[in-house]
Design a protein around this motif. Structure first.
Motif, PDB file in Angstrom:
ATOM      1  N   GLN A  19      72.293  55.961  11.205  1.00  0.00           N
ATOM      2  CA  GLN A  19      73.569  55.300  11.508  1.00  0.00           C
ATOM      3  C   GLN A  19      74.750  55.964  10.807  1.00  0.00           C
ATOM      4  O   GLN A  19      75.826  56.099  11.394  1.00  0.00           O
ATOM      5  CB  GLN A  19      73.501  53.809  11.162  1.00  0.00           C
ATOM      6  CG  GLN A  19      74.612  52.995  11.780  1.00  0.00           C
ATOM      7  CD  GLN A  19      74.665  53.100  13.292  1.00  0.00           C
ATOM      8  OE1 GLN A  19      73.683  52.867  13.976  1.00  0.00           O
ATOM      9  NE2 GLN A  19      75.806  53.489  13.843  1.00  0.00           N
ATOM     10  N   GLN A  22      75.572  59.071  12.766  1.00  0.00           N
ATOM     11  CA  GLN A  22      76.177  58.642  14.036  1.00  0.00           C
ATOM     12  C   GLN A  22      77.646  58.271  13.821  1.00  0.00           C
ATOM     13  O   GLN A  22      78.511  58.698  14.577  1.00  0.00           O
ATOM     14  CB  GLN A  22      75.433  57.430  14.604  1.00  0.00           C
ATOM     15  CG  GLN A  22      74.121  57.725  15.256  1.00  0.00           C
ATOM     16  CD  GLN A  22      74.260  58.054  16.739  1.00  0.00           C
ATOM     17  OE1 GLN A  22      75.348  58.247  17.265  1.00  0.00           O
ATOM     18  NE2 GLN A  22      73.138  58.144  17.419  1.00  0.00           N
ATOM     19  N   ASN A  23      77.926  57.470  12.788  1.00  0.00           N
ATOM     20  CA  ASN A  23      79.297  57.024  12.527  1.00  0.00           C
ATOM     21  C   ASN A  23      80.215  58.194  12.209  1.00  0.00           C
ATOM     22  O   ASN A  23      81.350  58.254  12.694  1.00  0.00           O
ATOM     23  CB  ASN A  23      79.322  56.020  11.371  1.00  0.00           C
ATOM     24  CG  ASN A  23      78.642  54.715  11.717  1.00  0.00           C
ATOM     25  OD1 ASN A  23      78.405  54.406  12.877  1.00  0.00           O
ATOM     26  ND2 ASN A  23      78.291  53.953  10.693  1.00  0.00           N
ATOM     27  N   GLN A  24      79.740  59.128  11.373  1.00  0.00           N
ATOM     28  CA  GLN A  24      80.547  60.283  10.992  1.00  0.00           C
ATOM     29  C   GLN A  24      80.866  61.158  12.207  1.00  0.00           C
ATOM     30  O   GLN A  24      82.010  61.577  12.409  1.00  0.00           O
ATOM     31  CB  GLN A  24      79.803  61.102   9.924  1.00  0.00           C
ATOM     32  CG  GLN A  24      80.585  62.271   9.388  1.00  0.00           C
ATOM     33  CD  GLN A  24      81.850  61.855   8.641  1.00  0.00           C
ATOM     34  OE1 GLN A  24      81.943  60.766   8.100  1.00  0.00           O
ATOM     35  NE2 GLN A  24      82.837  62.716   8.630  1.00  0.00           N
ATOM     36  N   LYS A  59      85.907  52.747  17.386  1.00  0.00           N
ATOM     37  CA  LYS A  59      87.069  53.142  16.570  1.00  0.00           C
ATOM     38  C   LYS A  59      88.134  53.808  17.444  1.00  0.00           C
ATOM     39  O   LYS A  59      89.335  53.596  17.251  1.00  0.00           O
ATOM     40  CB  LYS A  59      86.661  54.084  15.436  1.00  0.00           C
ATOM     41  CG  LYS A  59      85.732  53.457  14.436  1.00  0.00           C
ATOM     42  CD  LYS A  59      86.438  52.390  13.630  1.00  0.00           C
ATOM     43  CE  LYS A  59      85.530  51.835  12.558  1.00  0.00           C
ATOM     44  NZ  LYS A  59      85.917  50.527  12.104  1.00  0.00           N
TER      45      LYS A  59
END
Length: 191
Positions: A19, A22-24, A59
């Motif tokens: 995760q 994935q977020n980065q 985002k």
């Protein structure tokens, strides 16, 4: 490799990331895509909500709202089999899960936009190559949508992880290549 084996392999690759990674990657890619959106002064953008290891878009969507860009999400058409509708998405939009367990806006005809009124369609994909060829999940929903694009209006942009790129993608007659694909590290343009 067959189309099905490519799908299986790439989906496994993108789902193997943790995760935090994935977020980065989603954050990096969203900056590139936001720049693309601003470059064409897009005011109405169709985008998807990340699912099954796809690049997350939450985002980016929040940034678009802050810039007063109208955001539209795909919704399976209730009676035109295999087609999508695009419905305005705001922080207050009521969401429901479709038959694939993917969240989509509750149908409200007051918030539907036709493809020709959009400035950009950001398409999810399973795999892509250097020629802008994309492979989706196999339902043809985005192929039917992209068939409505005339003279790059709206601009269709693929959005994917770098690991989703393959050297060769077997294409079918209905496959429509994308003029631009954005990943966390690349912008592939096929103008």
């Amino acid at each position: 490799m067959s189309r099905d084996s490519i799908r299986r392999h790439i989906r496994q690759e993108r789902n193997s990331m943790d995760q935090a990674e994935q977020n980065q990657l989603a954050l990096i890619a969203s900056r590139h895509l936001l720049s693309e959106i601003q470059q064409i002064s897009a005011k109405r953008v169709a985008i998807y909500l990340g699912f099954d290891g796809e690049l997350a878009t939450n985002k980016l969507i929040e940034a678009l709202w802050k810039l007063d860009v109208e955001v539209y999400l795909p919704r399976i058409h209730p009676f035109a089999k295999g087609h999508l509708l695009f419905v305005r998405y705001t922080p207050d939009t009521v969401m429901v899960n479709n038959r694939f367990d993917i969240a989509e806006p509750k149908l409200d005809i007051r918030h539907i936009i036709t493809v020709d009124k959009l400035d950009m369609i950001v398409t999810p994909l399973v795999a892509f190559d250097d020629n802008g060829n994309r492979m989706g999940m196999g339902g043809g929903f985005y192929d039917r949508t992209l068939a409505q694009v005339k003279d790059n209006k709206p601009l269709a942009v693929g959005y994917a992880h770098d690991c989703q790129q393959v050297s060769y993608l077997p294409v079918e007659y209905w496959d429509i290549p994308l003029p631009i694909i954005i990943t966390p590290t690349k912008r592939i343009a096929n103008d």
